[in-house]
Scaffold this active site. Structure first.
Site, mmCIF file in Angstrom:
data_model
loop_
_atom_site.group_PDB
_atom_site.id
_atom_site.type_symbol
_atom_site.label_atom_id
_atom_site.label_comp_id
_atom_site.label_asym_id
_atom_site.label_seq_id
_atom_site.Cartn_x
_atom_site.Cartn_y
_atom_site.Cartn_z
ATOM 1 N N VAL A 1 0.868 -1.178 0.000
ATOM 2 C CA VAL A 1 0.000 0.000 0.000
ATOM 3 C C VAL A 1 0.903 1.225 0.000
ATOM 4 C CG1 VAL A 1 -1.759 1.282 1.251
ATOM 5 C CG2 VAL A 1 -1.799 -1.214 1.255
ATOM 6 N N CYS A 2 0.799 2.024 -1.037
ATOM 7 C CA CYS A 2 1.654 3.205 -1.170
ATOM 8 C C CYS A 2 0.823 4.393 -1.626
ATOM 9 C CB CYS A 2 2.754 2.968 -2.201
ATOM 10 S SG CYS A 2 3.802 1.563 -1.846
ATOM 11 N N GLU B 1 6.052 4.867 11.444
ATOM 12 C CA GLU B 1 4.988 5.341 12.342
ATOM 13 C C GLU B 1 3.741 5.819 11.598
ATOM 14 O OE1 GLU B 1 4.697 4.967 15.596
ATOM 15 O OE2 GLU B 1 6.628 3.946 15.627
ATOM 16 N N TYR C 1 -2.954 2.106 9.773
ATOM 17 C CA TYR C 1 -3.542 0.780 9.901
ATOM 18 C C TYR C 1 -4.335 0.643 11.200
ATOM 19 C CZ TYR C 1 -0.839 -0.669 5.849
ATOM 20 O OH TYR C 1 -0.321 -0.774 4.588
#
Length: 103
Positions: A18-19, A58, A64
């Site tokens: 995931v970017c 972080e 998430y």
């Protein structure tokens, strides 16, 4: 498309890579991507969704956690050294009883 013959053996999914481009970060795009992923996974019959995140990332960890993931496991330092990569956390979320898979 839902794989044919999906059952208990295929009830776990893994979220990979995931970017969000740097100039687009901090505007809700990552949150929207993960929420949509959770909806699609749940529609496919996935009950457990996992993701790895670098232990020192972080912003990703906060994202998430905001999306309902919890820490399940921490990669040992020796394993990260052996594989020549940063240590990672394995995060998990339960989709089976979750009504909170949308924004």
């Amino acid at each position: 498309m839902k794989p044919k013959g999906i059952g208990a053996d295929f009830a776990r999914g893994y979220l990979s890579n995931v970017c969000v481009a740097g100039e687009l970060q901090r505007n809700g795009l990552g949150y929207a991507l993960i929420c949509k992923t959770k909806m699609v996974a749940k529609d496919m019959g996935i009950s457990d969704l996992y993701v790895h995140v670098a232990i020192d990332n972080e912003p990703a960890k906060k994202l998430y956690i905001k999306c309902g993931f919890v820490q399940e496991n921490e990669e040992p330092a020796w394993q990260a050294r052996f594989l020549d990569r940063p240590r990672r956390l394995l995060l998990w979320t339960d989709l089976s009883n979750s009504s909170d898979v949308s924004m």
